[in-house]
Design a protein around this motif. Sequence first.
Motif, PDB file in Angstrom:
ATOM      1  N   PHE A 178       0.836  -1.205   0.000  1.00  0.00           N
ATOM      2  CA  PHE A 178       0.000   0.000   0.000  1.00  0.00           C
ATOM      3  C   PHE A 178       0.868   1.251   0.000  1.00  0.00           C
ATOM      4  N   GLN A 179       1.913   1.267   0.801  1.00  0.00           N
ATOM      5  CA  GLN A 179       2.782   2.443   0.863  1.00  0.00           C
ATOM      6  C   GLN A 179       3.442   2.715  -0.492  1.00  0.00           C
ATOM      7  N   LEU A 180       3.922   1.645  -1.131  1.00  0.00           N
ATOM      8  CA  LEU A 180       4.540   1.815  -2.451  1.00  0.00           C
ATOM      9  C   LEU A 180       3.516   2.251  -3.483  1.00  0.00           C
ATOM     10  N   SER A 181       2.327   1.652  -3.443  1.00  0.00           N
ATOM     11  CA  SER A 181       1.287   2.006  -4.403  1.00  0.00           C
ATOM     12  C   SER A 181       0.859   3.458  -4.241  1.00  0.00           C
ATOM     13  N   THR A 213       8.965   6.665  -4.825  1.00  0.00           N
ATOM     14  CA  THR A 213       9.083   5.488  -3.945  1.00  0.00           C
ATOM     15  C   THR A 213      10.482   5.330  -3.362  1.00  0.00           C
ATOM     16  N   LEU A 214      11.392   6.235  -3.691  1.00  0.00           N
ATOM     17  CA  LEU A 214      12.783   6.100  -3.250  1.00  0.00           C
ATOM     18  C   LEU A 214      12.928   6.014  -1.728  1.00  0.00           C
ATOM     19  N   PRO A 215      12.286   6.882  -0.930  1.00  0.00           N
ATOM     20  CA  PRO A 215      12.461   6.770   0.535  1.00  0.00           C
ATOM     21  C   PRO A 215      12.026   5.417   1.093  1.00  0.00           C
ATOM     22  N   ILE A 216      10.946   4.855   0.555  1.00  0.00           N
ATOM     23  CA  ILE A 216      10.454   3.575   1.070  1.00  0.00           C
ATOM     24  C   ILE A 216      11.401   2.446   0.679  1.00  0.00           C
ATOM     25  N   THR A 217      11.852   2.420  -0.566  1.00  0.00           N
ATOM     26  CA  THR A 217      12.768   1.359  -0.996  1.00  0.00           C
ATOM     27  C   THR A 217      14.093   1.456  -0.250  1.00  0.00           C
ATOM     28  N   TRP A 218      14.537   2.655   0.030  1.00  0.00           N
ATOM     29  CA  TRP A 218      15.783   2.847   0.784  1.00  0.00           C
ATOM     30  C   TRP A 218      15.663   2.233   2.177  1.00  0.00           C
ATOM     31  N   VAL A 219      14.599   2.551   2.871  1.00  0.00           N
ATOM     32  CA  VAL A 219      14.437   2.099   4.253  1.00  0.00           C
ATOM     33  C   VAL A 219      14.164   0.601   4.328  1.00  0.00           C
ATOM     34  N   ASN A 220      13.336   0.076   3.420  1.00  0.00           N
ATOM     35  CA  ASN A 220      12.898  -1.314   3.529  1.00  0.00           C
ATOM     36  C   ASN A 220      13.863  -2.313   2.895  1.00  0.00           C
ATOM     37  N   PHE A 221      14.596  -1.904   1.866  1.00  0.00           N
ATOM     38  CA  PHE A 221      15.457  -2.846   1.159  1.00  0.00           C
ATOM     39  C   PHE A 221      16.945  -2.608   1.403  1.00  0.00           C
ATOM     40  N   GLY A 222      17.283  -1.501   2.057  1.00  0.00           N
ATOM     41  CA  GLY A 222      18.669  -1.260   2.414  1.00  0.00           C
ATOM     42  C   GLY A 222      19.592  -0.991   1.243  1.00  0.00           C
ATOM     43  N   GLN A 223      19.042  -0.669   0.095  1.00  0.00           N
ATOM     44  CA  GLN A 223      19.886  -0.348  -1.047  1.00  0.00           C
ATOM     45  C   GLN A 223      19.147   0.575  -1.999  1.00  0.00           C
ATOM     46  N   VAL A 224      19.912   1.302  -2.769  1.00  0.00           N
ATOM     47  CA  VAL A 224      19.353   2.180  -3.791  1.00  0.00           C
ATOM     48  C   VAL A 224      19.932   1.751  -5.133  1.00  0.00           C
ATOM     49  N   SER A 225      19.064   1.457  -6.076  1.00  0.00           N
ATOM     50  CA  SER A 225      19.506   1.024  -7.400  1.00  0.00           C
ATOM     51  C   SER A 225      19.849   2.243  -8.245  1.00  0.00           C
ATOM     52  N   LEU A 226      21.116   2.351  -8.643  1.00  0.00           N
ATOM     53  CA  LEU A 226      21.538   3.468  -9.483  1.00  0.00           C
ATOM     54  C   LEU A 226      21.132   3.268 -10.938  1.00  0.00           C
ATOM     55  N   VAL A 246      22.894   1.078   1.562  1.00  0.00           N
ATOM     56  CA  VAL A 246      22.780   2.260   2.403  1.00  0.00           C
ATOM     57  C   VAL A 246      22.609   1.796   3.846  1.00  0.00           C
ATOM     58  N   PRO A 247      23.069   2.592   4.776  1.00  0.00           N
ATOM     59  CA  PRO A 247      22.965   2.174   6.180  1.00  0.00           C
ATOM     60  C   PRO A 247      21.525   1.918   6.578  1.00  0.00           C
ATOM     61  N   GLY A 248      21.325   0.892   7.387  1.00  0.00           N
ATOM     62  CA  GLY A 248      19.989   0.606   7.888  1.00  0.00           C
ATOM     63  C   GLY A 248      19.453   1.786   8.678  1.00  0.00           C
ATOM     64  N   THR A 249      18.203   2.073   8.522  1.00  0.00           N
ATOM     65  CA  THR A 249      17.615   3.223   9.197  1.00  0.00           C
ATOM     66  C   THR A 249      16.170   2.925   9.537  1.00  0.00           C
ATOM     67  N   ALA A 283      13.388   8.193   8.776  1.00  0.00           N
ATOM     68  CA  ALA A 283      14.152   8.685   7.628  1.00  0.00           C
ATOM     69  C   ALA A 283      13.265   8.772   6.395  1.00  0.00           C
ATOM     70  N   ALA A 284      12.405   7.749   6.190  1.00  0.00           N
ATOM     71  CA  ALA A 284      11.476   7.799   5.059  1.00  0.00           C
ATOM     72  C   ALA A 284      10.517   8.968   5.204  1.00  0.00           C
ATOM     73  N   PHE A 285      10.063   9.217   6.438  1.00  0.00           N
ATOM     74  CA  PHE A 285       9.143  10.333   6.664  1.00  0.00           C
ATOM     75  C   PHE A 285       9.788  11.654   6.263  1.00  0.00           C
ATOM     76  N   PHE A 286      11.010  11.883   6.708  1.00  0.00           N
ATOM     77  CA  PHE A 286      11.674  13.147   6.378  1.00  0.00           C
ATOM     78  C   PHE A 286      12.018  13.205   4.889  1.00  0.00           C
ATOM     79  N   GLY A 287      12.270  12.042   4.285  1.00  0.00           N
ATOM     80  CA  GLY A 287      12.452  12.027   2.837  1.00  0.00           C
ATOM     81  C   GLY A 287      11.205  12.501   2.114  1.00  0.00           C
ATOM     82  N   TYR A 288      10.051  12.052   2.605  1.00  0.00           N
ATOM     83  CA  TYR A 288       8.799  12.492   1.989  1.00  0.00           C
ATOM     84  C   TYR A 288       8.473  13.942   2.318  1.00  0.00           C
TER      85      TYR A 288
END
Length: 494
Positions: free
Chosen positions: A333-336, A385-398, A463-466, A470-475
């Motif tokens: 739901f968050q991603l959607s 969706t970047l903040p959510i993927t960062w926090v939940n998956f621990g990586q950012v796809s370049l 990316v460091p686990g958080t 962090a996702a909230f402030f990203g949004y």
Amino acid sequence: MALVLISLAWLLSMASVALWAGPWWAVTAILSGALPFVYARFGRHGAVIVIAAALLALVGGWRFDQWQNRAAPDVARYVGAKVELEGEVASEPDPGMATASYEVETHYVTVAGERRPSNGKVRISVNQYAEYFPGTAVRISGKLEEPPIFPDFDYRSYLARRGVVGTMYFPKVQVTSEPGRWEVSRNLGEARLNLQHSLERSLPEPEASLGAGIAFGRDGNLPDDLYGDFRTTGLAHIVAVSGSNVTLVTALTFLVTVPLFGRRWALIPAIITVGSYLLIAGLSPSVMRAGVMAVVFLFGTYLGRQQSALSALGAAAIAMTAWSPAVARDLGFQLSLSATAGLVVFGPWIRWALRWAADRTSARTFIPALAIDVAALTLSATVATLPITWVNFGQVSLVGPLANIVVEPAFVLAFWLSALSAGAGVLSASAGQVLGVVAYYPLAFTTSVARAAADLPFAAISVPGTSGSAAFFGYAVLAAIGWPAYRYLAPAAQ
């Protein structure tokens, strides 16, 4: 604009409880304190909006707090014990490499010869060839275990968000009754299984599993290494039914058919796309939520008014989370929600920027407008969706944005051809194989892109686990950027 602000207050009240364990009335207190300043600056109209937002935030915070602090299901008391459970299959099979998993809603529990009423869900893993339809009454015996936490995945929290409190591995299962022949849940489940088996007969692996993931959201048989490549390249979303997937397929169908039939008539194939996707993927709550997101986006695209679409999205978010607060904790739901909001807010401006850049460099002579539209949709969803993927998956796809731009057109073809091949194969094995040959190419192209992109240097960075904060402030940052994009139409949309 008023409905957008009110829905933000509603969601913020839930976030304050979930992320910071704040009191459920905290957001209402903050808005109430700001009321005199709002009245002085914006007058009565602004004050009315703040009052409405404060009241909705009060209800939303209280509703979510009540859900989060609810009593644990009764069956949780028996974790660690050998039990006999009586209940009802509450999900379609989740296939693994050698197993199939089901969620079972518990009605009775028997411990040490004493049978008593119970409630709560457990997840059972059984032989991959065992098939049970939703609504099947079962009696299961075995040890009820606490779900594990893996180093790279909190499986326990994932199940808890689904209301599952325990797991049973290869329990003894006895079917006590089956759903009626005309039960909708049984017929849908049976039809989806037949479609999946048809696709497996019509395509080789891993294309068959990829096609099943794209069309039906059933990616359990996808090889681990390939799924890892999809995650590295930011393409994992295409093998799961999500609001962004349904929205992208619907939007691209609409964009492709507008030149052929006109804006009004192009709405028909787009609506058919949404309906087909939902039926094929199964009418589960998550799938229905995905359909709502797609309809909201289609509504705004058809009218050409992103403001109306965002207001409708806010209303849908309030309705979904009010009906079931657990939805707010659901990653899908968050991603959607974030992806659809990104398509509405950022999509028109990114499309304008890409078209402007193409015109300035004369690239429009060889880049079709549809390719620019696909790129705009993909980039806007990726950014949102970047903040959510960062926090939940621990990586950012370049390589994610580029990989998605390349794959999305093939993804739409793969969806339709996989669905058609599966349907034809149910009627005729030879017809399914003929269409399977055609479906193979966009599916194989998708796997090739994922593997090639994943092998690139720095395809993704860890990316460091958080935490969710962090996702909230990203949004908060994205909202600050998106607010003017929402208030003013992109030049190309005027």
